[in-house]
Design a protein around this motif. Structure first.
Motif, PDB file in Angstrom:
ATOM      1  N   SER A 101      -1.873  -0.602  -6.528  1.00  0.00           N
ATOM      2  CA  SER A 101      -1.353   0.713  -6.923  1.00  0.00           C
ATOM      3  C   SER A 101      -0.684   1.456  -5.773  1.00  0.00           C
ATOM      4  N   LEU A 102      -0.888   1.010  -4.532  1.00  0.00           N
ATOM      5  CA  LEU A 102      -0.251   1.672  -3.396  1.00  0.00           C
ATOM      6  C   LEU A 102       1.266   1.636  -3.521  1.00  0.00           C
ATOM      7  N   SER A 103       1.804   0.501  -3.996  1.00  0.00           N
ATOM      8  CA  SER A 103       3.262   0.375  -4.129  1.00  0.00           C
ATOM      9  C   SER A 103       3.736   0.573  -5.558  1.00  0.00           C
ATOM     10  N   GLN A 104       2.804   0.783  -6.484  1.00  0.00           N
ATOM     11  CA  GLN A 104       3.185   0.956  -7.884  1.00  0.00           C
ATOM     12  C   GLN A 104       3.423   2.414  -8.255  1.00  0.00           C
ATOM     13  N   LYS A 105       2.806   3.323  -7.497  1.00  0.00           N
ATOM     14  CA  LYS A 105       2.901   4.737  -7.820  1.00  0.00           C
ATOM     15  C   LYS A 105       3.308   5.524  -6.578  1.00  0.00           C
ATOM     16  N   PRO A 106       4.073   6.610  -6.765  1.00  0.00           N
ATOM     17  CA  PRO A 106       4.382   7.475  -5.609  1.00  0.00           C
ATOM     18  C   PRO A 106       3.099   8.047  -5.020  1.00  0.00           C
ATOM     19  N   GLN A 107       3.023   8.090  -3.707  1.00  0.00           N
ATOM     20  CA  GLN A 107       1.824   8.553  -3.029  1.00  0.00           C
ATOM     21  C   GLN A 107       2.091   9.873  -2.301  1.00  0.00           C
ATOM     22  N   GLY A 113      -0.548   3.048   4.119  1.00  0.00           N
ATOM     23  CA  GLY A 113      -1.268   1.800   4.322  1.00  0.00           C
ATOM     24  C   GLY A 113      -0.347   0.603   4.230  1.00  0.00           C
ATOM     25  N   VAL A 114      -0.924  -0.532   3.884  1.00  0.00           N
ATOM     26  CA  VAL A 114      -0.183  -1.789   3.800  1.00  0.00           C
ATOM     27  C   VAL A 114      -0.215  -2.277   2.360  1.00  0.00           C
ATOM     28  N   ALA A 115       0.960  -2.496   1.792  1.00  0.00           N
ATOM     29  CA  ALA A 115       1.065  -2.931   0.405  1.00  0.00           C
ATOM     30  C   ALA A 115       0.552  -4.368   0.239  1.00  0.00           C
ATOM     31  N   GLY A 239      -5.295  -6.838   7.225  1.00  0.00           N
ATOM     32  CA  GLY A 239      -6.292  -6.062   7.941  1.00  0.00           C
ATOM     33  C   GLY A 239      -5.861  -5.729   9.356  1.00  0.00           C
ATOM     34  N   VAL A 240      -5.274  -6.711  10.056  1.00  0.00           N
ATOM     35  CA  VAL A 240      -4.779  -6.473  11.415  1.00  0.00           C
ATOM     36  C   VAL A 240      -3.686  -5.411  11.394  1.00  0.00           C
ATOM     37  N   GLN A 241      -2.761  -5.522  10.451  1.00  0.00           N
ATOM     38  CA  GLN A 241      -1.662  -4.560  10.346  1.00  0.00           C
ATOM     39  C   GLN A 241      -2.197  -3.147  10.058  1.00  0.00           C
ATOM     40  N   THR A 242      -3.201  -3.073   9.184  1.00  0.00           N
ATOM     41  CA  THR A 242      -3.830  -1.777   8.900  1.00  0.00           C
ATOM     42  C   THR A 242      -4.538  -1.243  10.134  1.00  0.00           C
ATOM     43  N   PRO A 263       3.556  -5.973   3.687  1.00  0.00           N
ATOM     44  CA  PRO A 263       2.839  -6.960   4.511  1.00  0.00           C
ATOM     45  C   PRO A 263       3.843  -7.780   5.318  1.00  0.00           C
ATOM     46  N   ARG A 264       3.596  -7.923   6.587  1.00  0.00           N
ATOM     47  CA  ARG A 264       4.576  -8.586   7.453  1.00  0.00           C
ATOM     48  C   ARG A 264       4.427 -10.105   7.438  1.00  0.00           C
TER      49      ARG A 264
END
Length: 283
Positions: A101-107, A113-115, A239-242, A263-264
């Protein structure tokens, strides 16, 4: 939550090291090996004091009250349930990971965070390697609309035509799938809970096989069912990216807008037998 149980929870957290007020409150949706792997990566990248809480262990948790009592500098929301529990928070930044939902809805500006989905350009690059110019995708506008808006812009720049058929209820998939017959040379499957059900996945992969076109999906688990390729996420690296975001936010101390990052690192997995059958080169 029952009052007594909540009091016990608050008391337990209060007895933890007072460093909680200086660092992280980690809200974990449930006990999952995938979540554990992501948290392992976070802890490797960010050396902080923390207080973890698994939401599924309790009937109810008043996250707003918990944040007021414990005063963390950041909240880490692991999974969709945890991010949903943070929706009313305003006094502290929230970093989410492993939440669709992080990338599904405007925040809100204080949520980032990381999608959980590979960036559109990685999929489009893969489609090009598979020789696909007409890509079909079924999606729920409420869940995947924002992501596909990004994809459509980038697809046009690459000369790829995206045929996007909306599916607002899972039972409507078959009718929308029929519209793609003879119109596309690749089927793109997104992590969209309206589209991706057990019954629908059978229909989608059967369509791929009968039409003689590859299906590209978001997880390697569907390769054994006939998908040609998948771009899978790496929970540890998310997790590392976060954790790197955590370190940056704690170091700077100012949060005008918490970023949402793609996510990279994603893992390409292929089904060689399907690619050979379709006479496609391994990307």
């Amino acid at each position: 939550m029952r009052p007594l149980l909540f009091c016990i929870l608050i008391t337990t957290l209060s007895l933890a090291a007072p460093a909680l007020a200086a660092d992280l409150l980690i809200l974990q949706s449930s006990r999952s090996p995938v979540y554990s792997e992501a948290l392992r990566g976070l802890r490797a990248a960010a050396r902080t004091n923390e207080q973890p809480l698994v939401l599924s262990d309790y009937a109810e948790v008043d996250v707003q009250r918990l944040v007021r009592e414990e005063r963390p500098r950041l909240v880490i929301a692991v999974g969709d349930k945890a991010l949903s529990a943070c929706r009313k928070l305003r006094e502290v930044p929230v970093l989410s990971m492993l939440s669709l939902s992080l990338s599904q809805k405007p925040q809100s500006d204080h949520v980032g965070g990381v999608a959980m989905v590979a960036p559109p350009e990685r999929y489009l690059e893969l489609f090009g390697q598979l020789g696909a110019k007409r890509v079909g995708v079924l999606y729920d506008p409420k869940l995947s609309g924002l992501y596909l808006k990004r994809a459509a812009v980038q697809a046009a720049d690459r000369g790829i035509i995206l045929t996007m058929e909306p599916v607002r209820h899972s039972r409507d998939l078959q009718g929308q799938l029929e519209k793609l017959k003879g119109e596309v040379d690749l089927l793109w499957l997104l992590p969209d809970s309206t589209v991706v059900t057990t019954v629908n996945m059978e229909a989608l992969l059967l369509f791929s096989m009968t039409q003689g076109i590859p299906a590209v999906t978001f997880t390697g688990q569907y390769l054994r069912n006939g998908a040609a390729a998948a771009l899978d996420i790496d929970p540890y690296d998310i997790g590392v990216q976060t954790g790197e975001l955590v370190s940056s936010l704690l170091r700077n101390g100012v949060y005008p807008k918490v970023p949402v990052q793609d996510p990279r690192k994603v893992r390409l997995q292929v089904n060689d037998s399907v690619l050979r059958k379709l006479r496609l080169k391994t990307p």
